[in-house]
Enzyme design. Structure first.
Site, PDB file in Angstrom:
ATOM      1  N   ILE A   1      70.481  -4.934  68.951  1.00 46.74           N
ATOM      2  CA  ILE A   1      70.812  -6.117  69.748  1.00 46.74           C
ATOM      3  C   ILE A   1      70.870  -7.369  68.883  1.00 46.74           C
ATOM      4  CG2 ILE A   1      70.015  -7.624  71.599  1.00 46.74           C
ATOM      5  CD1 ILE A   1      69.163  -5.126  73.127  1.00 46.74           C
TER       6      ILE A   1
ATOM      7  N   GLU B   1      60.502 -14.170  62.166  1.00 44.57           N
ATOM      8  CA  GLU B   1      59.625 -13.201  61.525  1.00 44.57           C
ATOM      9  C   GLU B   1      60.351 -12.517  60.388  1.00 44.57           C
ATOM     10  OE1 GLU B   1      57.900 -10.003  63.857  1.00 44.57           O
ATOM     11  OE2 GLU B   1      56.833 -11.499  65.034  1.00 44.57           O
TER      12      GLU B   1
ATOM     13  N   GLY C   1      65.161 -10.513  65.634  1.00 45.40           N
ATOM     14  CA  GLY C   1      64.295  -9.348  65.534  1.00 45.40           C
ATOM     15  C   GLY C   1      64.961  -8.176  64.840  1.00 45.40           C
ATOM     16  N   ILE C   2      64.385  -6.997  65.059  1.00 49.68           N
ATOM     17  CA  ILE C   2      64.880  -5.759  64.464  1.00 49.68           C
ATOM     18  C   ILE C   2      65.720  -5.004  65.487  1.00 49.68           C
ATOM     19  CG2 ILE C   2      64.173  -3.506  63.546  1.00 49.68           C
ATOM     20  CD1 ILE C   2      61.611  -4.816  62.574  1.00 49.68           C
ATOM     21  N   GLY C   3      66.800  -4.394  65.050  1.00 45.19           N
ATOM     22  CA  GLY C   3      67.520  -3.481  65.924  1.00 45.19           C
ATOM     23  C   GLY C   3      68.960  -3.874  66.180  1.00 45.19           C
TER      24      GLY C   3
ATOM     25  N   GLY D   1      55.455 -10.568  67.373  1.00 46.94           N
ATOM     26  CA  GLY D   1      55.516 -12.022  67.469  1.00 46.94           C
ATOM     27  C   GLY D   1      56.225 -12.509  68.709  1.00 46.94           C
TER      28      GLY D   1
END
Length: 441
Positions: A232, A251, A228-230, A349
Site C-alpha cells: 500500500i 520510521e 510504512g512497509i508493504g 509506530g
C-alpha cells in the site's frame, strides 16, 4: 582509522549467562554475530560435543538465560527454536514473520509498546541492556563508523550496555545523523563482509493501486510523509508523480521514494524540522536504496525516540501518516497488532504517527487497508475479535481508506461513523453489517 579485530568466536564469548542482548532490525541485523552466538550455545550445550570438548572446557559453564530484544527482523532467527529453551529467550518489541510462530506458541514473547518509548525503556532500566550487537560501516578518518540502514534505539542501548560488539562490513552504507558512532564506544570488532539482505519490490494488485489512488487524493502539496512497509505505501508513492514539494519524516522508507526524489517531487522544502532531509529510523529495500543513501547528506538517520516522537512529528506541517490495520470495528477502533489474542506483529509506530499527524497543522492521519482479506474475510467488522488489541482508539481515527473509497470519521457519531465505514466495506458484506449496526446502535 585502524581498529583491531578479534575472531567472531572470541567476540561472542563476551556474552555471559543472564545477559540481555539487543541488535538492530531488518538489513542492519548482524547475522554473523547472531549465528556465532547460536553456534556457541550448540557447542556448550551438547551438540558436536566430541569435536568441541576443548572449547567447552575453555568456556566453562554453558551459556544460559540470555534474553534477546529487537524490532522487526527477517531471515536467520534460530535462537527461537525449541532446542534453545533455557538458553535464549526472545522478548521482541515487534514480531516479524521469522519469529511469529515462536511468539504465538509461547517460546518467545512480545513487549507491547509504541516504538518511540523503547529508548526510555532502556534508559530507565525497564528493559535490561547488557550487550549490543551491531553491524557497521568501515570507520572514517575521524574514527566514526555508521550503523547504515538501522538506527532503531541503538544509541541509547550503546550508552547503557556493558559490552558493544560490532561486525564491520564494507557493504554497509555510510549514513549520517544518529547512525554515526565513534569507535571508542565499541568494545570489540569482528570483520565479516557480506552484501546486505535485500527486499525486492513486489507486484502491485488492482486493489493496491485503487487504495493508492484514494490515499494520494488526500495528500496535499507540501505534505510531510510517513511511509510504512508493504504494497500500500508503494502504491501510494506511485501515485504522487504530479505532487509538489513533499517531504519525508518516517520510521522508514524504501526504494519507492527514489524516483520522487530524482524528479524533485520529494525535496523537503516545506518541512519545518530537518528541512530538505529524508528523515528515518531504518531502511528496507534493494541495493539501489543502499547505494542511494550511502554518504548522501540529504538522508538523516535518527534514533526512534526522535523519528517517532509525536511532538517532533507534529512540528512539521501537513503530516500525512499512512498506516494499516488487521481489523477496524464499526466504532472505528483499529487493531493492527494481533489476531484475537495471537500477536501477529506489534503496535510499531502507528499511534506515534497518528498522534503526530493529528496535531500537525493540516495533518492527515490515514488508516488504509483492503476491505477484505485474500480468504474473503471482511476487515471492517461489527466488533473486534475477542482479545484483539486496540492500537489506535476510535477517538483518534480520522481517514479510513479501502479500495472502495475514503471516509473521514472525525466529528461523526457512532451511528454516522458506522454508516461511513460500511460504505467502504466490501459489497459482499455491507448488508450484513447494516443489519448488525441496526441491532447494536
Amino acid at each position: 582509522m585502524s581498529i583491531t579485530y578479534i575472531s567472531v568466536e572470541e567476540a561472542v564469548r563476551l556474552v555471559k549467562s543472564g545477559d540481555h542482548i539487543h541488535w538492530p532490525c531488518v538489513s542492519g541485523a548482524p547475522e554473523h554475530l547472531i549465528e556465532a552466538l547460536v553456534q556457541r550455545a550448540d557447542c556448550e550445550n551438547g551438540e558436536r560435543r566430541a569435536e568441541n570438548r576443548e572449547r567447552r572446557v575453555e568456556n566453562g559453564e554453558p551459556l544460559r538465560d540470555v534474553t534477546i530484544s529487537h524490532f522487526y527482523t527477517e531471515g536467520y532467527a534460530d535462537y527461537v527454536l525449541p532446542k534453545y529453551k533455557g538458553i535464549f529467550q526472545l522478548d521482541s518489541f515487534f514480531v516479524g514473520g521469522n519469529v511469529r510462530e515462536a511468539t504465538q506458541s509461547g517460546r518467545a514473547d512480545y513487549i507491547p509498546c509504541s516504538l518511540s518509548e523503547t529508548p526510555r525503556m532502556i534508559k530507565t532500566g525497564a528493559v535490561g541492556c547488557d550487550v549490543v550487537f551491531l553491524m557497521v560501516s568501515e570507520p572514517d578518518q575521524e574514527g566514526y563508523v555508521s550503523l547504515g540502514t538501522s538506527v532503531d534505539y541503538m544509541p541509547e542501548a550503546i550508552e547503557r550496555a556493558r559490552c558493544v560488539i560490532a561486525q564491520v562490513n564494507s557493504y554497509v552504507p555510510y549514513t549520517y545523523g544518529d547512525s554515526r558512532i565513534h569507535v571508542s564506544k565499541i568494545s570489540a570488532f569482528v570483520r565479516h563482509d557480506k552484501p546486505l539482505n535485500e527486499a525486492a519490490p513486489s507486484s502491485l494488485t488492482d486493489t493496491d493501486i485503487a487504495i493508492g489512488r484514494h490515499c494520494a487524493a488526500l495528500i496535499p502539496d507540501g505534505a510531510t510523509l510517513q511511509i510504512g512497509i508493504g504494497n500500500i505505501p508503494t502504491a501510494v508513492l506511485s501515485q504522487l508523480g504530479g505532487h509538489k514539494n513533499l517531504g519525508v519524516h518516517s520510521e522508514m522508507f524504501s526504494d519507492s521514494v527514489i524516483p520522487l526524489v530524482e524528479n524533485g517531487v520529494i525535496n523537503g522544502s516545506c518541512k519545518h524540522t530537518d528541512p530538505g532531509k529524508l528523515t528515518a529510523m531504518f531502511l528496507k529495500g534493494s541495493q539501489r536504496l543502499y547505494d542511494f543513501v550511502d554518504r548522501n547528506p540529504d538522508v538523516l538517520m535518527k534514533d526512534v525516540g526522535y523519528t517517532n516522537n509525536p511532538a517532533v512529528i507534529a512540528s512539521n506541517p501537513k503530516v500525512v501518516a499512512l498506516n494499516s490495520a488487521i481489523q477496524i470495528d464499526l466504532a472505528g477502533q483499529v487493531c493492527s497488532d494481533s489476531m484475537g489474542t495471537r500477536i501477529f506483529s506489534g503496535s510499531g509506530g502507528q499511534l506515534d504517527f497518528i498522534l503526530g499527524a493529528t496535531y500537525s497543522e493540516g495533518g492527515v492521519p490515514i488508516i488504509a487497508m483492503p476491505s477484505i482479506t485474500g480468504k474473503g474475510v471482511s476487515k471492517i467488522v461489527p466488533t473486534l475479535t475477542s482479545g484483539a488489541g486496540v492500537v489506535t482508539p476510535r477517538t483518534l481515527v480520522q481517514w479510513v481508506v479501502t479500495e472502495q473509497g475514503a471516509v473521514n470519521l472525525y466529528g461523526l457519531s457512532l451511528r454516522q461513523r458506522a454508516k461511513a465505514l460500511i460504505s467502504i466495506a466490501h459489497p459482499s458484506v455491507r448488508d450484513n453489517l447494516y443489519s448488525i449496526m441496526n441491532q447494536q446502535l
